[in-house]
Design a protein around this motif. Structure first.
Motif, PDB file in Angstrom:
ATOM      1  N   LYS A  33      42.357  36.863  28.482  1.00 29.47           N
ATOM      2  CA  LYS A  33      43.113  36.986  29.549  1.00 29.47           C
ATOM      3  C   LYS A  33      43.341  38.464  29.704  1.00 29.47           C
ATOM      4  O   LYS A  33      43.526  39.249  28.965  1.00 29.47           O
ATOM      5  N   HIS A  35      45.906  41.416  32.195  1.00 26.97           N
ATOM      6  CA  HIS A  35      47.117  41.677  33.027  1.00 26.97           C
ATOM      7  C   HIS A  35      46.687  43.125  33.738  1.00 26.97           C
ATOM      8  O   HIS A  35      46.564  43.969  33.072  1.00 26.97           O
ATOM      9  N   ILE A  36      46.934  42.837  35.018  1.00 26.98           N
ATOM     10  CA  ILE A  36      46.515  44.117  35.780  1.00 26.98           C
ATOM     11  C   ILE A  36      47.895  44.641  36.522  1.00 26.98           C
ATOM     12  O   ILE A  36      48.614  43.698  37.168  1.00 26.98           O
ATOM     13  N   HIS A  59      45.828  43.191  43.453  1.00 25.52           N
ATOM     14  CA  HIS A  59      45.187  42.085  44.194  1.00 25.52           C
ATOM     15  C   HIS A  59      43.779  42.538  44.375  1.00 25.52           C
ATOM     16  O   HIS A  59      42.713  41.554  44.050  1.00 25.52           O
ATOM     17  N   ARG A  62      41.957  42.170  41.087  1.00 28.65           N
ATOM     18  CA  ARG A  62      42.039  40.556  40.579  1.00 28.65           C
ATOM     19  C   ARG A  62      40.928  39.991  41.544  1.00 28.65           C
ATOM     20  O   ARG A  62      40.100  39.216  40.908  1.00 28.65           O
ATOM     21  N   ASN A  63      40.888  40.090  42.628  1.00 28.95           N
ATOM     22  CA  ASN A  63      39.887  39.609  43.663  1.00 28.95           C
ATOM     23  C   ASN A  63      38.467  40.070  43.239  1.00 28.95           C
ATOM     24  O   ASN A  63      37.492  39.164  43.379  1.00 28.95           O
ATOM     25  N   LEU A  66      37.649  37.750  40.284  1.00 27.50           N
ATOM     26  CA  LEU A  66      37.446  36.576  40.582  1.00 27.50           C
ATOM     27  C   LEU A  66      36.066  36.313  41.531  1.00 27.50           C
ATOM     28  O   LEU A  66      35.463  35.164  41.137  1.00 27.50           O
ATOM     29  N   ILE A  72      41.170  32.333  37.843  1.00 31.83           N
ATOM     30  CA  ILE A  72      42.300  32.997  38.409  1.00 31.83           C
ATOM     31  C   ILE A  72      43.474  32.637  37.382  1.00 31.83           C
ATOM     32  O   ILE A  72      44.522  33.672  37.168  1.00 31.83           O
ATOM     33  N   ILE A  75      44.325  35.602  34.819  1.00 33.08           N
ATOM     34  CA  ILE A  75      44.459  37.032  35.358  1.00 33.08           C
ATOM     35  C   ILE A  75      45.761  36.924  35.878  1.00 33.08           C
ATOM     36  O   ILE A  75      46.322  36.192  36.721  1.00 33.08           O
ATOM     37  N   THR A  76      46.709  37.868  35.581  1.00 29.77           N
ATOM     38  CA  THR A  76      47.964  38.112  35.985  1.00 29.77           C
ATOM     39  C   THR A  76      48.136  39.259  36.476  1.00 29.77           C
ATOM     40  O   THR A  76      47.499  40.596  36.046  1.00 29.77           O
ATOM     41  N   ILE A  77      49.115  39.762  37.513  1.00 29.07           N
ATOM     42  CA  ILE A  77      49.108  40.804  38.374  1.00 29.07           C
ATOM     43  C   ILE A  77      50.587  41.268  38.536  1.00 29.07           C
ATOM     44  O   ILE A  77      51.511  40.390  38.516  1.00 29.07           O
ATOM     45  N   LEU A 103      45.087  47.865  33.010  1.00 26.50           N
ATOM     46  CA  LEU A 103      44.362  46.735  32.717  1.00 26.50           C
ATOM     47  C   LEU A 103      44.426  46.308  31.336  1.00 26.50           C
ATOM     48  O   LEU A 103      44.123  47.383  30.587  1.00 26.50           O
TER      49      LEU A 103
END
Length: 106
Positions: A33, A35-36, A59, A62-63, A66, A72, A75-77, A103
């Motif tokens: 996993k 984290h951003i 975002h 992350r996009n 994706l 999804i 991925i945490t932001i 990241l």
């Protein structure tokens, strides 16, 4: 890095190779996993707007992941705003350092 087209914020194409390698690593390791955390320090706009812009940048990253078929839930932001500034924000060089993405694999 980010570019802007008027008011539209987009990822700079220079980021694609790094993000592609992150996506490949995550595909090869399905339990991995990430984290951003976005950082964006705007003295004249206030902390709330700085956090908003930080999160919007996260975002975008992350996009992109994706779009590379990373799920999804892997991925945490969050947006840090100026909370973790690493340089004085009164010079161009300092502002550039404070406007960054972190990241971290989890």
């Amino acid at each position: 890095k980010f570019s802007s087209d008027g008011h539209l914020m987009i990822l700079d194409k220079q980021c694609y190779p790094l993000l592609d390698s992150i996506a490949q690593r995550m595909k090869a390791n399905p339990s991995l996993k990430i984290h951003i955390r976005g950082h964006y320090h705007l003295d004249n706009q206030g902390e709330e707007f700085s956090r908003f812009m930080s999160r919007e940048r996260a975002h975008l990253v992350r996009n992109y992941l994706l779009e590379k078929d990373i799920e999804i839930d892997r991925i945490t932001i969050d947006g840090a705003g100026s909370k973790f500034s690493i340089a004085p924000n009164n010079t161009n060089a300092g502002r550039k350092k404070n406007r960054r993405m972190e990241l971290r694999y989890k």
